[in-house]
Scaffold this motif. Sequence first.
Motif, PDB file in Angstrom:
ATOM      1  N   ASP A  16       0.852  -1.167   0.000  1.00 50.36           N
ATOM      2  CA  ASP A  16       0.000   0.000   0.000  1.00 50.36           C
ATOM      3  C   ASP A  16       0.897   1.227   0.000  1.00 50.36           C
ATOM      4  O   ASP A  16       2.081   1.130   0.326  1.00 50.36           O
ATOM      5  CB  ASP A  16      -0.943   0.020   1.202  1.00 50.36           C
ATOM      6  CG  ASP A  16      -2.160   0.902   0.962  1.00 50.36           C
ATOM      7  OD1 ASP A  16      -2.313   1.408  -0.167  1.00 50.36           O
ATOM      8  OD2 ASP A  16      -2.948   1.102   1.889  1.00 50.36           O
ATOM      9  N   VAL A  17       0.355   2.335  -0.360  1.00 54.65           N
ATOM     10  CA  VAL A  17       1.132   3.573  -0.414  1.00 54.65           C
ATOM     11  C   VAL A  17       0.412   4.646   0.389  1.00 54.65           C
ATOM     12  O   VAL A  17      -0.809   4.670   0.450  1.00 54.65           O
ATOM     13  CB  VAL A  17       1.348   4.052  -1.867  1.00 54.65           C
ATOM     14  CG1 VAL A  17       2.220   3.089  -2.630  1.00 54.65           C
ATOM     15  CG2 VAL A  17       0.048   4.263  -2.575  1.00 54.65           C
ATOM     16  N   PRO A  18       1.185   5.556   0.979  1.00 57.27           N
ATOM     17  CA  PRO A  18       0.558   6.649   1.717  1.00 57.27           C
ATOM     18  C   PRO A  18      -0.152   7.612   0.764  1.00 57.27           C
ATOM     19  O   PRO A  18       0.243   7.770  -0.390  1.00 57.27           O
ATOM     20  CB  PRO A  18       1.730   7.348   2.407  1.00 57.27           C
ATOM     21  CG  PRO A  18       2.910   6.453   2.254  1.00 57.27           C
ATOM     22  CD  PRO A  18       2.632   5.553   1.091  1.00 57.27           C
ATOM     23  N   THR A  19      -1.175   8.233   1.285  1.00 56.98           N
ATOM     24  CA  THR A  19      -1.929   9.241   0.538  1.00 56.98           C
ATOM     25  C   THR A  19      -1.567  10.619   1.064  1.00 56.98           C
ATOM     26  O   THR A  19      -1.452  10.817   2.276  1.00 56.98           O
ATOM     27  CB  THR A  19      -3.441   8.992   0.702  1.00 56.98           C
ATOM     28  OG1 THR A  19      -3.745   7.701   0.164  1.00 56.98           O
ATOM     29  CG2 THR A  19      -4.262  10.040  -0.025  1.00 56.98           C
ATOM     30  N   LEU A  20      -1.389  11.560   0.141  1.00 58.39           N
ATOM     31  CA  LEU A  20      -1.107  12.940   0.517  1.00 58.39           C
ATOM     32  C   LEU A  20      -2.296  13.829   0.192  1.00 58.39           C
ATOM     33  O   LEU A  20      -2.992  13.596  -0.797  1.00 58.39           O
ATOM     34  CB  LEU A  20       0.110  13.471  -0.258  1.00 58.39           C
ATOM     35  CG  LEU A  20       1.445  12.766  -0.049  1.00 58.39           C
ATOM     36  CD1 LEU A  20       2.503  13.385  -0.960  1.00 58.39           C
ATOM     37  CD2 LEU A  20       1.885  12.840   1.403  1.00 58.39           C
ATOM     38  N   ARG A  82      -6.973   5.653 -10.200  1.00 57.00           N
ATOM     39  CA  ARG A  82      -5.974   5.114 -11.136  1.00 57.00           C
ATOM     40  C   ARG A  82      -4.570   5.353 -10.610  1.00 57.00           C
ATOM     41  O   ARG A  82      -3.687   4.501 -10.732  1.00 57.00           O
ATOM     42  CB  ARG A  82      -6.120   5.753 -12.523  1.00 57.00           C
ATOM     43  CG  ARG A  82      -7.343   5.309 -13.277  1.00 57.00           C
ATOM     44  CD  ARG A  82      -7.491   6.083 -14.571  1.00 57.00           C
ATOM     45  NE  ARG A  82      -7.917   7.456 -14.270  1.00 57.00           N
ATOM     46  CZ  ARG A  82      -7.991   8.438 -15.151  1.00 57.00           C
ATOM     47  NH1 ARG A  82      -7.640   8.226 -16.409  1.00 57.00           N
ATOM     48  NH2 ARG A  82      -8.411   9.634 -14.797  1.00 57.00           N
ATOM     49  N   SER A  83      -4.366   6.519 -10.026  1.00 56.46           N
ATOM     50  CA  SER A  83      -3.034   6.837  -9.519  1.00 56.46           C
ATOM     51  C   SER A  83      -2.656   5.954  -8.335  1.00 56.46           C
ATOM     52  O   SER A  83      -1.480   5.659  -8.131  1.00 56.46           O
ATOM     53  CB  SER A  83      -2.926   8.315  -9.154  1.00 56.46           C
ATOM     54  OG  SER A  83      -3.905   8.700  -8.223  1.00 56.46           O
ATOM     55  N   ARG A  84      -3.625   5.502  -7.553  1.00 60.82           N
ATOM     56  CA  ARG A  84      -3.319   4.571  -6.455  1.00 60.82           C
ATOM     57  C   ARG A  84      -2.791   3.257  -7.032  1.00 60.82           C
ATOM     58  O   ARG A  84      -1.822   2.704  -6.526  1.00 60.82           O
ATOM     59  CB  ARG A  84      -4.539   4.305  -5.572  1.00 60.82           C
ATOM     60  CG  ARG A  84      -4.212   3.263  -4.481  1.00 60.82           C
ATOM     61  CD  ARG A  84      -5.180   3.219  -3.345  1.00 60.82           C
ATOM     62  NE  ARG A  84      -5.299   4.454  -2.610  1.00 60.82           N
ATOM     63  CZ  ARG A  84      -4.390   4.916  -1.730  1.00 60.82           C
ATOM     64  NH1 ARG A  84      -3.294   4.256  -1.508  1.00 60.82           N
ATOM     65  NH2 ARG A  84      -4.595   6.040  -1.085  1.00 60.82           N
ATOM     66  N   SER A  85      -3.405   2.778  -8.095  1.00 64.61           N
ATOM     67  CA  SER A  85      -2.913   1.555  -8.743  1.00 64.61           C
ATOM     68  C   SER A  85      -1.494   1.760  -9.270  1.00 64.61           C
ATOM     69  O   SER A  85      -0.627   0.904  -9.107  1.00 64.61           O
ATOM     70  CB  SER A  85      -3.823   1.145  -9.902  1.00 64.61           C
ATOM     71  OG  SER A  85      -5.076   0.760  -9.428  1.00 64.61           O
ATOM     72  N   ALA A  86      -1.256   2.897  -9.883  1.00 65.44           N
ATOM     73  CA  ALA A  86       0.078   3.206 -10.399  1.00 65.44           C
ATOM     74  C   ALA A  86       1.093   3.287  -9.258  1.00 65.44           C
ATOM     75  O   ALA A  86       2.200   2.755  -9.369  1.00 65.44           O
ATOM     76  CB  ALA A  86       0.047   4.518 -11.172  1.00 65.44           C
ATOM     77  N   ALA A  87       0.713   3.931  -8.167  1.00 67.67           N
ATOM     78  CA  ALA A  87       1.621   4.076  -7.027  1.00 67.67           C
ATOM     79  C   ALA A  87       1.963   2.718  -6.426  1.00 67.67           C
ATOM     80  O   ALA A  87       3.123   2.445  -6.101  1.00 67.67           O
ATOM     81  CB  ALA A  87       0.986   4.984  -5.964  1.00 67.67           C
ATOM     82  N   TYR A  98       4.012   8.181  -3.297  1.00 68.62           N
ATOM     83  CA  TYR A  98       2.797   8.574  -2.599  1.00 68.62           C
ATOM     84  C   TYR A  98       1.697   8.752  -3.639  1.00 68.62           C
ATOM     85  O   TYR A  98       1.984   8.933  -4.821  1.00 68.62           O
ATOM     86  CB  TYR A  98       2.980   9.909  -1.871  1.00 68.62           C
ATOM     87  CG  TYR A  98       4.012   9.872  -0.784  1.00 68.62           C
ATOM     88  CD1 TYR A  98       3.656   9.616   0.533  1.00 68.62           C
ATOM     89  CD2 TYR A  98       5.356  10.104  -1.070  1.00 68.62           C
ATOM     90  CE1 TYR A  98       4.606   9.584   1.538  1.00 68.62           C
ATOM     91  CE2 TYR A  98       6.314  10.069  -0.075  1.00 68.62           C
ATOM     92  CZ  TYR A  98       5.929   9.812   1.228  1.00 68.62           C
ATOM     93  OH  TYR A  98       6.870   9.781   2.218  1.00 68.62           O
ATOM     94  N   ASN A  99       0.465   8.745  -3.180  1.00 70.68           N
ATOM     95  CA  ASN A  99      -0.668   9.006  -4.058  1.00 70.68           C
ATOM     96  C   ASN A  99      -1.330  10.313  -3.634  1.00 70.68           C
ATOM     97  O   ASN A  99      -1.495  10.580  -2.438  1.00 70.68           O
ATOM     98  CB  ASN A  99      -1.691   7.854  -3.977  1.00 70.68           C
ATOM     99  CG  ASN A  99      -2.820   8.040  -4.945  1.00 70.68           C
ATOM    100  OD1 ASN A  99      -2.625   8.365  -6.112  1.00 70.68           O
ATOM    101  ND2 ASN A  99      -4.036   7.834  -4.465  1.00 70.68           N
ATOM    102  N   LEU A 100      -1.705  11.125  -4.612  1.00 67.89           N
ATOM    103  CA  LEU A 100      -2.439  12.356  -4.326  1.00 67.89           C
ATOM    104  C   LEU A 100      -3.910  11.991  -4.102  1.00 67.89           C
ATOM    105  O   LEU A 100      -4.615  11.649  -5.048  1.00 67.89           O
ATOM    106  CB  LEU A 100      -2.298  13.349  -5.481  1.00 67.89           C
ATOM    107  CG  LEU A 100      -3.115  14.639  -5.372  1.00 67.89           C
ATOM    108  CD1 LEU A 100      -2.765  15.418  -4.103  1.00 67.89           C
ATOM    109  CD2 LEU A 100      -2.914  15.503  -6.602  1.00 67.89           C
ATOM    110  N   GLY A 101      -4.352  12.028  -2.869  1.00 66.03           N
ATOM    111  CA  GLY A 101      -5.732  11.705  -2.532  1.00 66.03           C
ATOM    112  C   GLY A 101      -6.707  12.665  -3.184  1.00 66.03           C
ATOM    113  O   GLY A 101      -6.547  13.876  -3.095  1.00 66.03           O
TER     114      GLY A 101
END
Length: 117
Positions: A16-20, A82-87, A98-101
């Motif tokens: 998992d990646v953190p969200t900003l 989509r960016s969460r999948s990429a991250a 990180y992913n831009l929430g």
Amino acid sequence: MLNWLKTRLKPTPAVDVPTLTPQEAQARMRTGALLLDVRTVAERQVAFIPQSRSLPLSELPGQADRLPKDRVLITQCASGHRSRSAARWLAQRGYQVYNLGGGFHAWQAAGLPTKQR
């Protein structure tokens, strides 16, 4: 093609990646983080975040090796999905990411700068 992408970008459950927030992302960009816009070319032609780099999600698997591993990456799409999948995919390959929430929409709603073409 969508099935191919899902197969290529499918994350393992343990990654998992953190969200900003938009403000946190902007602060990270000021200290050298690279904002990676994974939206389509057509989406980016309407508007984009200044200083972001375009790398559509469909091109990520073939272009990831061109991304710097010595910089923090922040992935961004329209809404953050989509960016969460990429991250997650990038994190599996050793990138600090990180992913831009909320994506571009959250950035706009926060009143942060965008450019329109």
